[in-house]
Design an enzyme around this catalytic site. Structure first.
Site, short mmCIF file in Angstrom:
data_model
loop_
_atom_site.label_atom_id
_atom_site.label_comp_id
_atom_site.label_asym_id
_atom_site.label_seq_id
_atom_site.Cartn_x
_atom_site.Cartn_y
_atom_site.Cartn_z
N ASP A 22 10.36 -6.56 -4.40
CA ASP A 22 9.33 -6.79 -3.78
C ASP A 22 9.94 -8.84 -3.43
O ASP A 22 10.73 -9.04 -4.33
CB ASP A 22 7.96 -6.73 -3.86
CG ASP A 22 7.16 -6.82 -2.46
OD1 ASP A 22 7.24 -7.74 -2.03
OD2 ASP A 22 6.22 -5.67 -2.09
N GLN A 34 0.62 -1.18 -0.01
CA GLN A 34 0.08 0.21 -0.24
C GLN A 34 0.46 1.14 -0.06
O GLN A 34 0.28 2.60 -1.09
CB GLN A 34 -1.05 -0.22 1.36
CG GLN A 34 -1.59 1.02 1.37
CD GLN A 34 -2.41 2.04 2.67
OE1 GLN A 34 -2.01 0.46 3.81
NE2 GLN A 34 -3.54 2.21 2.74
N TYR A 54 2.80 -6.68 16.56
CA TYR A 54 3.34 -5.95 15.33
C TYR A 54 3.67 -4.93 16.14
O TYR A 54 5.12 -3.53 15.55
CB TYR A 54 1.77 -5.25 14.44
CG TYR A 54 2.14 -4.15 13.88
CD1 TYR A 54 2.42 -3.93 12.25
CD2 TYR A 54 1.53 -3.03 13.75
CE1 TYR A 54 3.08 -2.98 11.68
CE2 TYR A 54 2.05 -2.13 12.89
CZ TYR A 54 2.81 -2.10 12.01
OH TYR A 54 2.64 -0.60 11.02
#
Ligand code: SER
Length: 316
Positions: A39, A17, A147
């Site tokens: 990536d 994103q 996270y």
């Protein structure tokens, strides 16, 4: 003969994103050939066709080092990470990806193979005992998510590598980011993007957070602007080497729904909170970003009214 210094930038996690829009913005600003997207999978058409791309796994030190050496990379943006909601499902995998990738890049900095690093932190570094409103730069930090723990540990590593080895690492605590070009993946703030999409596609949305869960948010253009500005700032202006608080707006799902209803009056939302509610409850509702404003001139451009207009126009 003098060697031509390329000053190439490498974006790791370029298909996500933030990575997608950051890569496109950097290509526009510095010239496409100097910005290598990478990536573990190919990205959207615009990203793939606008400049160089390499398959690189963020946890593979050798692969990154190879790219750095062969492509004259001087600056890395590490955007690969597992986000809050997904990380709760795969705690050890998330820890391993989020930490290993960061240490790989920090070590390249320590060895002098790259000159500058950007790594994003998050509002998730804060926890239930942090001040909820106008959360200061320095506060109690007791993240309850995997996270958040990985981002807080990451911030400490960044600060450590800067102090001990002089690594030029720069970081921002991004709030929830609103964008339409590339879908978000596995975050708690993703509800807001989903709400815009459902409003346009079927006029109804069942929200996985409660109507009054207030969270800090930002339109993607502002987040990219902040990132470019931070990376461009003179080194003496960067006073914080963990990560800067960054703010633009904050809203609840109900307020977001109301702002969408100004454009789509028939839009209906119901609320069915799931496990992500607990994550949202542990995070700040607004952030104090004075340090970013003072040190390198941060100022956001998009409020909720403008963001909703942009989001709906682009999704439709
Ligand atoms: N947007 C992220 C998430 O929801 C927070 O950094 O996981």
């Amino acid at each position: 003969m003098a060697q031509i210094v390329q000053n190439t930038s490498l974006i790791i996690g370029a298909c996500g994103q933030i990575g997608t829009e950051l890569t496109l913005a950097l290509r526009k600003a510095k010239g496409a050939s100097k910005i290598i997207a990478s990536d573990i999978r190919e990205g959207g058409e615009q990203l793939m066709q606008s400049g160089p791309f390499e398959m690189v796994d963020a946890t593979d030190y050798g692969a990154i080092e190879d790219t750095v050496i062969h492509q004259d990379v001087s600056e890395i943006y590490l955007m690969a990470a597992m986000l809050s909601a997904t990380a709760e499902k795969f705690p050890e995998k998330a820890w391993s990806l989020n930490m290993k990738s960061l240490l790989n890049i920090l070590n390249l900095g320590k060895e002098g193979k790259i000159k500058k690093i950007f790594w994003p932190s998050s509002i998730a570094v804060f926890g239930p005992n942090s001040p909820k409103e106008n959360t200061p730069q320095q506060a109690i930090m007791d993240p309850t998510t995997v996270y958040g723990i990985s981002k807080l540990a990451g911030e400490r590593w960044c600060s450590y590598y800067h102090q001990k080895y002089g690594v030029d690492i720069r970081s921002l605590r991004y709030p929830g980011l609103l964008s339409w070009k590339t879908a978000p993946g596995g975050g708690t703030t993703d509800y807001a993007i989903e709400m815009y999409h459902r409003a346009v596609s079927n006029g109804r949305y069942s929200c996985f957070l409660d109507k009054d869960s207030r969270l800090p948010m930002m339109y993607m253009d502002d987040a990219i602007q902040a990132t470019l500005q931070l990376m461009k700032a003179p080194v003496e202006n960067i006073k914080i080497r963990s990560a800067y608080n960054l703010a633009a707006m904050n809203f609840t799902p109900e307020e977001l729904a109301a702002s969408i209803k100004n454009h789509i009056p028939s839009f209906k939302v119901d609320y069915a909170p799931d496990f992500r509610q607990q994550i949202a409850d542990s995070w700040p509702s607004s952030m104090d970003d004075q340090a970013a404003r003072k040190d390198w001139g941060w100022a956001p451009k998009f409020d909720l009214v403008r963001t909703t207009k942009e989001m709906l126009a682009n999704i439709s």
